[in-house]
Design an enzyme around this catalytic site. Sequence first.
Site, PDB file in Angstrom:
ATOM      1  N   GLY A  63      40.368  15.136  71.122  1.00 40.48           N
ATOM      2  CA  GLY A  63      41.667  15.623  71.556  1.00 40.48           C
ATOM      3  C   GLY A  63      42.568  14.545  72.098  1.00 40.48           C
ATOM      4  O   GLY A  63      43.783  14.643  71.992  1.00 40.48           O
ATOM      5  N   ARG A 112      47.562  24.280  74.207  1.00 42.83           N
ATOM      6  CA  ARG A 112      47.519  25.155  73.032  1.00 42.83           C
ATOM      7  C   ARG A 112      48.048  24.353  71.839  1.00 42.83           C
ATOM      8  O   ARG A 112      48.933  24.795  71.106  1.00 42.83           O
ATOM      9  CB  ARG A 112      48.305  26.448  73.264  1.00 42.83           C
ATOM     10  CG  ARG A 112      49.720  26.296  73.798  1.00 42.83           C
ATOM     11  CD  ARG A 112      50.438  27.647  73.812  1.00 42.83           C
ATOM     12  NE  ARG A 112      51.807  27.562  74.285  1.00 42.83           N
ATOM     13  CZ  ARG A 112      52.195  27.830  75.532  1.00 42.83           C
ATOM     14  NH1 ARG A 112      51.291  28.175  76.449  1.00 42.83           N
ATOM     15  NH2 ARG A 112      53.472  27.737  75.869  1.00 42.83           N
ATOM     16  N   ASN A 142      35.303  14.856  65.049  1.00 39.17           N
ATOM     17  CA  ASN A 142      35.363  16.282  65.310  1.00 39.17           C
ATOM     18  C   ASN A 142      36.159  16.958  64.191  1.00 39.17           C
ATOM     19  O   ASN A 142      37.295  16.567  63.913  1.00 39.17           O
ATOM     20  CB  ASN A 142      36.025  16.495  66.682  1.00 39.17           C
ATOM     21  CG  ASN A 142      35.970  17.918  67.165  1.00 39.17           C
ATOM     22  OD1 ASN A 142      36.546  18.807  66.552  1.00 39.17           O
ATOM     23  ND2 ASN A 142      35.305  18.131  68.287  1.00 39.17           N
ATOM     24  N   SER A 178      37.542  26.196  69.545  1.00 38.54           N
ATOM     25  CA  SER A 178      38.868  26.059  70.140  1.00 38.54           C
ATOM     26  C   SER A 178      39.524  27.429  70.249  1.00 38.54           C
ATOM     27  O   SER A 178      39.492  28.213  69.293  1.00 38.54           O
ATOM     28  CB  SER A 178      39.749  25.141  69.290  1.00 38.54           C
ATOM     29  OG  SER A 178      41.098  25.201  69.728  1.00 38.54           O
ATOM     30  N   THR A 241      37.305  24.131  75.841  1.00 39.77           N
ATOM     31  CA  THR A 241      38.157  24.674  76.903  1.00 39.77           C
ATOM     32  C   THR A 241      37.927  26.181  77.060  1.00 39.77           C
ATOM     33  O   THR A 241      37.416  26.846  76.163  1.00 39.77           O
ATOM     34  CB  THR A 241      39.635  24.405  76.600  1.00 39.77           C
ATOM     35  OG1 THR A 241      39.953  24.949  75.305  1.00 39.77           O
ATOM     36  CG2 THR A 241      39.926  22.913  76.602  1.00 39.77           C
TER      37      THR A 241
END
Length: 346
Positions: A63, A112, A142, A178, A241
């Site tokens: 991320g 988001r 990933n 996610s 998350t």
Amino acid sequence: MHRFLFALDPEAAHGLALGLLALWSERGPLLEVPARLLRVEDPRLRVEAFGVSFPNPLGLAAGMDKDARALGAWWALGFGFAEVGTLTPRPQVGNPKPRLFRLVEDRALINRMGFNNRGAEEAARRLKRSRQRGLPLPIGVNLGKNRDTPLGRAAEDYLKALRLLEPFGDYFVLNVSSPNTPGLRALQEGPFLDELLARLRPATKKPLLLKVAPDLSPKALDEVLALAKKHRLQGLVAVNTTLAREGLKSPWAKEAGGLSGRPLKGRALEVLRHLAEGAEGLALVSVGGVETPLDLWERLKAGASLVQVYTGFVYGGPLFPRRLLLGLLRLMEAEGVSSLGELRRA
């Protein structure tokens, strides 16, 4: 510089910082001096996990550097590995802005983003170039599906991305957890996950891991463990998350998206301990709420082979990896622990 970045919009600050780190990474000789000052090189920190050698157990979570732009900088800052992505087979812009929020009062972030990335093909070119330059940093990749790909065809997306990136990653992570891609978390459920792993496992001889959500029940975690073993995965990354919002103080607390940082600490450790009870043969990578050397120590002692950070690094700044690793060494010395393998066996 850190204070200046916090005065900016969170996504603008991230883009500026990453752009500067990417420029720094392109100038290899300029990495050497800061690396000598920042990296903690100590044989007691070395880790062997799923057939890969890591100079230390502290990694950058997915991320932060989705498109593999700043790999040299992560090495110079002291990380033991970095995970790029989430990468999808086709480029996509992600969700509308604003989509990233700092919850300073909670030492947390809500995002988001929606798998915004430049696509697997461009990332493969960057990773190839880094390999050719001899980057000494282990790299995880990933993988995710494009937003407009139906769940029934999700495996095709993961396969396409894997085939493009397979030569350049040291390990691969299937992101099925996610909360920011509609329906994605359904891929954690038994029938979907069983089919996905059956398609993906034969596609690579590289280590293959699965990233799980913190919001799964103990029963669901046990089902994930069983399928990971059935399909001979090398490990699990726990956790992604969370959608939970208990106890937050920030005015941004009700924003939609995944919450990371300090509020996730307790749940991440709880999930790690649960998985460790049944993880025979699986390496565990713990992520979520790691801020201090003691947090790092607790994750390793609870059964993690490796530990990743993201939000803690955002708040902690460029000296954060060094502080955590030096603190970990002090804890090891105080407890008479001579290696991380010894710590996990304790």
